[in-house]
Design an enzyme around this catalytic site. Structure first.
Site, short mmCIF file in Angstrom:
data_model
loop_
_atom_site.label_atom_id
_atom_site.label_comp_id
_atom_site.label_asym_id
_atom_site.label_seq_id
_atom_site.Cartn_x
_atom_site.Cartn_y
_atom_site.Cartn_z
N TRP A 199 -2.37 -3.15 -1.62
CA TRP A 199 -1.97 -4.56 -1.63
C TRP A 199 -2.82 -5.21 -0.55
CZ3 TRP A 199 0.23 -8.01 1.90
CH2 TRP A 199 0.72 -9.20 1.36
N LYS A 233 6.35 -4.75 -3.73
CA LYS A 233 7.80 -4.63 -3.56
C LYS A 233 8.19 -4.52 -2.09
CE LYS A 233 11.97 -3.33 -5.48
NZ LYS A 233 12.45 -4.68 -5.75
N ARG A 279 4.33 -0.61 -4.41
CA ARG A 279 3.94 -1.05 -3.06
C ARG A 279 2.65 -1.86 -3.06
NH1 ARG A 279 6.79 2.17 0.64
NH2 ARG A 279 5.30 1.67 2.27
N CYS A 315 0.83 -1.19 0.00
CA CYS A 315 0.00 0.00 0.00
C CYS A 315 0.87 1.25 0.00
CB CYS A 315 -0.95 0.07 1.18
SG CYS A 315 -2.08 -1.30 1.29
N ASN A 361 -1.99 2.71 5.24
CA ASN A 361 -0.98 1.68 4.94
C ASN A 361 -0.61 1.03 6.26
OD1 ASN A 361 1.24 0.20 4.05
ND2 ASN A 361 2.61 1.94 4.26
N GLY A 362 -0.77 -0.29 6.34
CA GLY A 362 -0.45 -1.00 7.58
C GLY A 362 -1.48 -2.07 7.84
N GLU A 413 8.48 -16.12 -8.51
CA GLU A 413 7.89 -14.78 -8.44
C GLU A 413 7.33 -14.29 -9.76
OE1 GLU A 413 11.23 -12.46 -6.74
OE2 GLU A 413 9.66 -11.29 -5.78
N HIS A 447 17.93 -37.63 -0.88
CA HIS A 447 17.32 -38.06 0.38
C HIS A 447 15.80 -37.86 0.39
CE1 HIS A 447 21.19 -38.93 2.13
NE2 HIS A 447 21.64 -37.76 1.72
N LYS A 489 13.22 -16.34 -7.75
CA LYS A 489 12.99 -15.40 -8.86
C LYS A 489 12.04 -16.03 -9.88
CE LYS A 489 14.09 -12.55 -7.81
NZ LYS A 489 14.55 -11.65 -6.80
N GLU A 536 17.99 -18.41 -4.63
CA GLU A 536 17.56 -17.16 -5.27
C GLU A 536 17.04 -17.41 -6.68
OE1 GLU A 536 16.67 -14.51 -4.23
OE2 GLU A 536 16.74 -13.09 -5.88
C1 AGP Z 1 12.46 -10.19 -4.01
O1 AGP Z 1 12.45 -10.43 -5.36
C2 AGP Z 1 11.15 -10.18 -3.39
N1 AGP Z 1 10.34 -9.17 -3.95
C3 AGP Z 1 11.07 -10.28 -1.88
O2 AGP Z 1 11.44 -11.57 -1.54
C4 AGP Z 1 11.93 -9.29 -1.08
O3 AGP Z 1 13.28 -9.58 -1.22
C5 AGP Z 1 11.52 -9.36 0.41
O4 AGP Z 1 10.18 -9.00 0.53
C6 AGP Z 1 12.37 -8.48 1.29
O5 AGP Z 1 12.30 -7.14 0.89
P1 AGP Z 1 13.33 -6.08 1.44
O6 AGP Z 1 14.67 -6.44 0.90
O7 AGP Z 1 12.84 -4.77 0.94
O8 AGP Z 1 13.31 -6.17 2.94
#
Ligand code: AGP
Length: 590
Positions: free
Chosen positions: A72, A585, A27, A2, A96-97, A469, A485, A466, A462
């Protein structure tokens, strides 16, 4: 998670608010809304979906004052009904929150006959403020918010209170700016785009915006004076600079991000206060979420190898609830691109309460995390718009590896140089073109496994995150030796495997896993920094050989093609890699 904006000025508010929302859309982007005041009456427009979908509805909004929101969803599905602003008895609120006691408060209001129009936790804020409003909006905001548990940054408009916006902050970011016009925004770039002087509100504070005046108040509504923030934001227009997506543009910026992050740390004068703490550090805990957590996993391997200081990497959302053990000599490193991740901030606070020295490693100046921590290292990756972190991850790695090297030197050990990595990353980017062919194979996969051992394990984690996502393909990042295993049971012709090998010492061990999955029918793609590895075993087009480098820092190269693979797969599948479904984000709720 948000974004909120507020505006008071001479121009019509709606276009300025839309501009602000576009800057904050990273956001959250499941619905958006605007409320303006015109001749003392509220006018509201809301739409499900992205900010651009709100533009035509906003054309009818009059007035030079307004508040706006991009959402969001937390409580209540993405819909027009649940979009902010929420209006009750002439009070409009954007939030926001998360309000943790929303259910009890709502039941109380409903028992008094009040009717709610959404399923959100936020709407109750409008009800509480409306209940306490007796002609003094700021007082009503203070009294209304006093009953809230959880986190909030809010902006409030009121019919009958004149052309004024009231705001309050606890736990979610909020900045107020003034110049020719007054603005509120959830982040510094959005506020700075509209105002010369910008002030960061602290938790428990309030603000009033009127004409071209911003007034700040403490928790007792005593007016406070504060120096404006000093910032040097390069005018980043947030555009794509000719690239088809932000994600692609940001990957192209990886070499520069690595270089900036290294240069910053090597400036001794900035580094020295941290050096003093590092000298007294015998144990490190890294707290972070998502991609930032994976940079912590890579850092653990590097710090332990180079300095022999033990490191624990903790998922931030788990940290505070497990009553963590913080010994004397513990340095906690909180890693966060945005510096606004609620779980990471909560973990940093918890570590401080337990007596640890806490270092923030973030990409965003004046972010909330920096307020909580004892020290701060900025990663200088530049603004990252795409939801999927790419260049900011590389900058985190560069900073953490610099820290590992510095710690090693302080402990009387040596560390390999990091200086060649920006150029090596440039080379790795150019070679990553090859993964376009791999993406074609991945798009029809049932799931995709990423495997690596030692230094390569963080890269596997990672790479998998990615891909999930942005392409929405299921899969896992797995330690290569662990596959046999149990998880091997899932591997077959429809589950491609991406193997990562950046360390000669364990290359043959990972290749054993490659043989095992190939015997079960899986197509294997190999990302390696080791010349000739995989030749004669895999088809040449399925091998990507990156420039050779020091194994301990190899994730700075091996992750690049994995990010590219995720991007190319997402594009082939017709997804928007910049705004993946269900995500935002910056996750400012716990
Ligand atoms: C990364 O591609 C993601 N969007 C997500 O995992 C992100 O890294 C995570 O939410 C942490 O965000 P930050 O680094 O802003 O704390």
């Amino acid at each position: 998670m948000c974004g909120i904006v507020g505006y008071v000025g001479k121009e019509r508010a709606a276009p300025v608010l839309l501009e602000g929302l576009k800057k904050l859309e990273y956001r959250g982007y499941d619905s958006a809304g605007i409320a303006t005041l015109s001749a003392g009456k509220l006018q509201v427009a809301k739409r499900k979906g992205r900010v651009e979908g709100l533009a035509s509805a906003a054309q009818t909004l009059q007035g030079n004052i307004g508040i706006a929101h991009t959402r969001w969803a937390t409580h209540g599905a993405p819909s027009e009904r649940n979009a902010h602003p929420h209006v009750y008895r002439g009070i409009a609120v954007v939030h926001n929150g998360i309000i943790e006691n929303a259910k009890e408060l709502r039941e109380e209001c409903e028992a008094k006959g009040e009717v709610f129009s959404s399923e959100t936790d936020s709407e109750v804020i409008a009800h509480l403020i409306a209940e306490t409003y007796r002609g003094d909006l700021l007082l009503a905001v203070k009294e209304g918010t006093a009953r809230l548990k959880g986190s909030y940054a809010i902006a409030v408009l009121c019919e009958g209170a004149g052309n004024v916006i009231a705001a309050a902050k606890r736990g979610s970011p909020l900045l107020a700016g003034k110049g020719e016009r007054c603005v509120l925004a959830s982040d510094l770039p959005a506020a700075a785009a509209f105002a010369k002087e910008v002030y960061a509100l602290k938790d428990g504070e309030f603000a009033l915006l009127k004409g071209n005046e911003v007034r700040l108040f403490d928790g007792e509504l005593n007016e406070i004076r504060r120096e404006p923030l000093k910032f040097d934001l390069k005018e980043e227009d947030g555009g794509k600079n000719g690239f088809s997506h932000h994600m692609l543009k940001e990957m192209a910026e990886i070499p520069a991000s690595i270089a900036n992050s290294l240069v910053n740390l090597q400036a001794k004068s900035r580094f020295s206060p941290i050096c003093i703490v590092l000298c007294q550090t015998y144990y490190i805990q890294i707290v972070a979420c998502g991609t930032a957590y994976h940079s912590g996993v890579a850092a653990k391997a590097a710090i332990e190898a180079l300095s022999r200081v033990p490191v624990e990497v903790c998922i931030a959302s788990e940290y505070r609830y497990r009553d963590p053990i913080v010994r004397k000599g513990t340095l906690v490193i909180a890693v966060s691109q945005s510096g606004e991740t609620a779980d990471t901030i909560a973990a940093a606070k918890c570590a401080k309460e337990k007596g640890a020295k806490v270092l923030a490693l973030t990409n965003v100046p004046y972010s909330s995390l920096t307020e909580v921590c004892d020290f701060c290292i900025y990663t200088h990756a530049g603004r990252e718009v795409a939801v999927a972190a790419t260049k900011s991850f590389m900058a985190q790695l560069a900073a953490l590896f610099s820290l590992a090297s510095a710690l090693a030197e302080l402990k009387g050990r040596s560390a390999p140089p990091l200086a060649p990595f920006p150029a090596l990353a440039e080379d790795a980017l150019a070679r990553s073109e090859r993964v376009k062919g791999w993406a074609k194979a991945l798009r029809s996969a049932k799931s995709v496994y990423f495997i690596g051992r030692g230094y390569d394990y963080a890269a596997a984690l990672e790479g998998s995150l990615k891909l999930k996502e942005v392409s929405y393909l299921p899969g896992e990042g797995y330690p290569a030796g662990e596959l046999k295993h149990g998880t091997l049971a899932l591997v077959g012709a429809d589950t491609p495997v991406v193997a990562i090998v950046g360390d000669k010492r364990i290359a043959e061990k990972t290749m054993n896993a490659v043989h095992e999955v190939r015997s079960r029918g899986a197509r294997v793609f190999l990302v390696t920094t080791i010349e000739d590895l995989g030749a004669g075993i895999l088809p040449l087009e399925d091998i990507l050989t990156l420039p050779s480098c020091e194994a301990v820092f190899s994730p700075l190269l091996t992750v690049i093609p994995l990010q590219m693979l995720a991007y190319e797969t997402a594009v082939l599948l017709g997804n928007d890699p910049d705004k993946p479904r269900n995500l935002a984000k910056s996750v400012t709720v716990e």
